[in-house]
Scaffold this active site. Structure first.
Site, PDB file in Angstrom:
ATOM      1  CE  LYS A 226      -4.552   0.771   0.303  1.00 56.76           C
ATOM      2  NZ  LYS A 226      -5.608  -0.043  -0.312  1.00 56.76           N
TER       3      LYS A 226
ATOM      4  CB  VAL B   6     -27.553   2.831  -2.009  1.00 50.42           C
ATOM      5  CG1 VAL B   6     -28.145   1.629  -1.327  1.00 50.42           C
ATOM      6  CG2 VAL B   6     -28.216   4.117  -1.494  1.00 50.42           C
TER       7      VAL B   6
END
EC number: 1.4.1.23
Length: 364
Positions: free
Chosen positions: A91, A192
């Protein structure tokens, strides 16, 4: 761990006192001309070149950035191992506010640093970096993925991420209820956005009942207008208390499972796309004590990393989808191992990942 002679004392303290994960290499990057200050952490290359995204974030100091890079790199080793990829974990973090300092010059300088590792680390998007940024980085570094389709990349990975989470839900249903179908099951989705939206589509197609919430009310309104059968609730607190909730899917921020939410959670299964869902290690025991089955987040949300890894070999959507479909079998295997060893599923996933990495090291 790599030699980091000359690093600031607080960074050295972080490296040598906080790193319990046996990282292979940490690179401190600085380019004064562009203002770049970054950290690249390689946790493991046992399974292959380390793969993980680049996070661009305004850390308070270098020590905080190093600590985050170390933690995130370790997590990628486990995720890539469980996804069946020929990649280890790494990372990178770029220190600073991307809204203030991100520039083409800085991204090009960063690409040169990644390239200097000679392929030991492959970078991609993460918080604060986007497809367009990877297109710039790729001009200086061929070990870059997550690019735009116009530049040989696969583009948005949310489709396969949601598909993998859906497969994890099916595996949980098979394990708990003896049937993978989600028809007539009630699934609550917190968040969502792109991934959560696609997940709604999968669930509705199978005949599930869907309840959603999101802090962006316009997004919820658009979704419910398009799918009138979807029920919206005010917030996550209301969602986790929905009566007869079968599955809870955290698809927004990390730490969704904590000392406040677990005691009132009505769902029988937790399976979502959010990273780092467990606020602390003891939370999974709390879930188990309440009889709630937890599908490890880094296993079920691996569709995205499967896609960016495939991009390195010439992206093929059908090939990627077939790999992401295996998340079903992987999740079932984790539940079986957890039952066999008498441990929570997240611990079982860690054991399987560690075994795969150890076997790969032994073959060297």
């Amino acid at each position: 761990m790599t030699d980091v002679t000359g690093a600031p004392a607080d960074v050295l303290h972080t490296l040598f006192h906080s790193d319990q994960g046996g990282h292979e290499q940490v690179v401190l990057c600085q380019d004064r001309a562009s203002g770049l200050k970054a950290v690249i952490a390689l946790h493991s290359t046992a399974l292959g070149p380390a793969l993980g995204g680049t996070r661009f974030y305004p850390y308070a100091n270098e020590a905080e950035a190093v600590a985050d890079a170390l933690n995130l790199a370790r997590g990628m080793s486990y995720k890539n191992a469980m996804a069946g990829l020929e990649h280890g974990g790494g990372k990178a973090v770029i220190i600073g506010d991307p809204e203030q300092i991100k520039s083409e010059e800085l991204l090009l300088a960063y690409g040169r640093f990644v390239a200097s590792l000679g392929g030991r680390y492959v970078t991609a998007c993460d918080v604060g970096t986007y497809v367009a940024d990877m297109d710039v980085v790729a001009r200086e570094c061929r070990w870059t993925t997550g690019r735009s389709p116009e530049n040989g990349g696969a583009g948005d990975s949310s489709v396969l991420t949601s598909f993998g989470v859906y497969q994890g839900m099916r595996a949980a249903a098979q394990h708990l209820w003896g049937d993978p179908t989600l028809r007539d099951r009630t699934v609550g989705i917190a968040g969502v956005g792109k991934v959560g939206h696609h997940l709604v589509e999968h669930l509705l197609a199978e005949g599930a009942h869907v309840v959603v919430t999101d802090v962006r009310k316009d997004v919820v309104r658009s979704l419910t207008e398009r799918h009138p059968s979807v029920v919206a609730v005010a917030d996550t607190d209301a969602l986790i208390r929905v009566e007869n909730l079968d599955i809870y899917a955290p698809c927004a921020l990390g730490g969704a499972l904590n000392d406040e939410t677990v005691p009132v959670l009505t769902a029988k299964v937790v399976c979502g796309a959010a990273n780092n869902q467990l606020a602390h290690p003891g939370v999974e025991k709390d879930l188990a004590d309440r009889g709630i089955l937890y599908a490890p987040d880094y296993v079920v949300n691996a569709g995205g990393v499967i896609q960016v890894a495939d991009e390195l070999h010439g992206f093929d959507f059908d090939r990627c989808k077939a790999k992401a479909a295996k998340i079903y079998d992987t999740t079932l295997a984790i539940f079986a191992r957890a039952k066999e060893d008498g441990i929570p599923p997240a611990a079982a996933a860690d054991r399987i990942a560690e075994q795969r990495m150890a076997e790969a090291r032994a073959r060297r």
